[in-house]
Design a protein around this motif. Structure first.
Motif, short mmCIF file in Angstrom:
data_model
loop_
_atom_site.label_atom_id
_atom_site.label_comp_id
_atom_site.label_asym_id
_atom_site.label_seq_id
_atom_site.Cartn_x
_atom_site.Cartn_y
_atom_site.Cartn_z
N CYS A 166 0.85 -1.19 0.00
CA CYS A 166 0.00 0.00 0.00
C CYS A 166 0.89 1.24 0.00
O CYS A 166 1.25 1.77 1.04
CB CYS A 166 -0.91 -0.01 1.22
SG CYS A 166 -2.07 1.37 1.25
N ARG A 167 1.28 1.65 -1.19
CA ARG A 167 2.17 2.80 -1.32
C ARG A 167 1.47 4.02 -1.93
O ARG A 167 1.93 5.14 -1.75
CB ARG A 167 3.37 2.44 -2.23
CG ARG A 167 4.22 1.28 -1.69
CD ARG A 167 4.85 1.62 -0.36
NE ARG A 167 5.73 0.55 0.10
CZ ARG A 167 6.36 0.57 1.28
NH1 ARG A 167 6.17 1.59 2.10
NH2 ARG A 167 7.14 -0.44 1.61
N ASP A 168 0.40 3.78 -2.65
CA ASP A 168 -0.31 4.86 -3.34
C ASP A 168 -1.03 5.73 -2.31
O ASP A 168 -1.80 5.24 -1.49
CB ASP A 168 -1.32 4.27 -4.32
CG ASP A 168 -1.89 5.35 -5.24
OD1 ASP A 168 -1.73 6.55 -4.92
OD2 ASP A 168 -2.50 4.99 -6.26
N SER A 169 -0.74 7.05 -2.35
CA SER A 169 -1.34 7.97 -1.39
C SER A 169 -2.86 8.00 -1.51
O SER A 169 -3.58 8.19 -0.52
CB SER A 169 -0.78 9.38 -1.58
OG SER A 169 -1.07 9.86 -2.88
N VAL A 170 -3.38 7.80 -2.74
CA VAL A 170 -4.82 7.79 -2.96
C VAL A 170 -5.45 6.60 -2.23
O VAL A 170 -6.48 6.71 -1.57
CB VAL A 170 -5.16 7.74 -4.46
CG1 VAL A 170 -6.67 7.60 -4.67
CG2 VAL A 170 -4.65 9.00 -5.16
N ASN A 171 -4.81 5.45 -2.36
CA ASN A 171 -5.31 4.25 -1.67
C ASN A 171 -5.26 4.43 -0.16
O ASN A 171 -6.16 3.96 0.56
CB ASN A 171 -4.49 3.03 -2.08
CG ASN A 171 -4.74 2.64 -3.53
OD1 ASN A 171 -5.80 2.94 -4.07
ND2 ASN A 171 -3.75 1.99 -4.14
N VAL A 172 -4.24 5.06 0.33
CA VAL A 172 -4.12 5.29 1.77
C VAL A 172 -5.25 6.17 2.28
O VAL A 172 -5.86 5.88 3.32
CB VAL A 172 -2.75 5.94 2.10
CG1 VAL A 172 -2.71 6.37 3.58
CG2 VAL A 172 -1.61 4.97 1.81
N ILE A 173 -5.56 7.23 1.54
CA ILE A 173 -6.65 8.14 1.94
C ILE A 173 -7.98 7.41 1.95
O ILE A 173 -8.79 7.56 2.87
CB ILE A 173 -6.70 9.36 0.99
CG1 ILE A 173 -5.44 10.23 1.19
CG2 ILE A 173 -7.96 10.19 1.25
CD1 ILE A 173 -5.33 11.36 0.20
N GLU A 174 -8.21 6.59 0.90
CA GLU A 174 -9.46 5.85 0.83
C GLU A 174 -9.59 4.85 1.99
O GLU A 174 -10.66 4.68 2.58
CB GLU A 174 -9.55 5.11 -0.51
CG GLU A 174 -9.77 6.05 -1.69
CD GLU A 174 -9.83 5.29 -3.00
OE1 GLU A 174 -9.54 4.07 -2.99
OE2 GLU A 174 -10.18 5.90 -4.03
N LEU A 175 -8.48 4.19 2.31
CA LEU A 175 -8.49 3.23 3.41
C LEU A 175 -8.72 3.93 4.76
O LEU A 175 -9.43 3.41 5.62
CB LEU A 175 -7.18 2.44 3.43
CG LEU A 175 -7.02 1.39 2.34
CD1 LEU A 175 -5.61 0.81 2.37
CD2 LEU A 175 -8.06 0.27 2.52
#
Length: 279
Positions: free
Chosen positions: A197-206
């Motif tokens: 999980c490196r993508d900042s977008v994925n982190v925000i969504e999570l």
């Protein structure tokens, strides 16, 4: 021309209105004079009815308790209390005593009992889904019995088998949902901690999903913190309704009705018989 007709009609209406009220007052005064015996008879009967009703007045206590519920629709509780209301209304004291687990003498002391929602409508007719407290109103002739009746009411509701079956199903559903939410939060933590999980977008969504699941977790844990289907929010607080207060209200009621009957009968008899003898 139209203006003249309008003015004439208005004047005629006002004149006829004044004539009507003058004739009405005249008939009233003549009726009171010519048929005073009828008026006296009405007043005597009303006085006797008031005295009879006043003798039957007894001091009692009026109180209100508020309840909150965790499971099952509020109408179910309304139906349970409406059954008690019917027992009281039909003077089925033995059954009422058995249902509330109180003595027969205590059951006879209950004058009225009813449940209403926050807008003062009968709870058994409330089909809305807002989870807000409701109220139970009680009128009892003996102050010391109120606590016992309150305990019996709670026991009666909490021991209802059909209500408990529905509540248990809801509890099981909430517990399963809670386990699912906890599992979701654990998986989200794993994804956030993993190197994938490196993508900042994925982190925000999570993180947003974790926040929503956390809200659900708190809500479910609060709901399951008390497994009782109903709980007392505020106990019955008795207010004394004295015999004197009741008789004052009855006096106003009987007095108002008597005066209206005297006035109506005087005007009616004067109009119906139209006697030639005048004062």
């Amino acid at each position: 021309m139209e203006k003249s007709n309008s003015s004439f009609s208005t004047q005629k209406f006002l004149r006829e209105s004044v004539d009507f009220f003058v004739e009405f007052i005249r008939s009233l005064l003549l009726g009171l004079s010519n048929f005073w015996k009828t008026g006296v008879f009405i007043l005597v009967i009303s006085t006797l009815l008031f005295l009879l009703s006043a003798r039957q007045s007894t001091t009692y206590y009026r109180s209100k308790a508020s309840f909150t519920y965790n499971f099952v629709h509020k109408k179910v509780y309304g139906d349970l209390i409406f059954y008690l209301e019917q027992l009281v209304g039909h003077a089925q004291h033995a059954e009422l005593a058995n249902v509330l687990d109180i003595t027969l003498e205590q059951a006879k002391e209950i004058r009225t009992i009813s449940a209403k929602n926050i807008v003062n409508s009968p709870l058994h007719q409330d089909f809305t889904f807002e989870r807000i407290p409701f109220y139970v109103y009680l009128e009892c002739e003996d102050k010391k019995d109120i606590q016992t009746i309150q305990n019996g009411l709670l026991k009666y509701i909490l021991s209802d088998s059909a209500n408990n079956a529905v509540a248990q199903k809801e509890i099981t559903d909430y517990q399963n949902t809670l386990s699912f939410v906890k599992g979701d939060l654990a998986r989200i933590d794993e994804l956030l901690a993993s190197s994938a999980c490196r993508d900042s977008v994925n982190v925000i969504e999570l993180l947003y999903l974790a926040k929503e699941r956390q809200k659900e977790l708190i809500s479910l844990e609060n709901r399951l913190s008390d497994l009782n289907s109903i709980a007392l929010l505020k106990a019955f607080q008795p207010i004394e309704i004295t015999k004197r207060e009741q008789n004052k209200t009855k006096l106003k009621k009987y007095g108002s009705v008597a005066i209206l009957l005297v006035l109506f009968s005087s005007v009616f008899l004067q109009w119906y018989k139209n006697p030639t003898h005048e004062v």
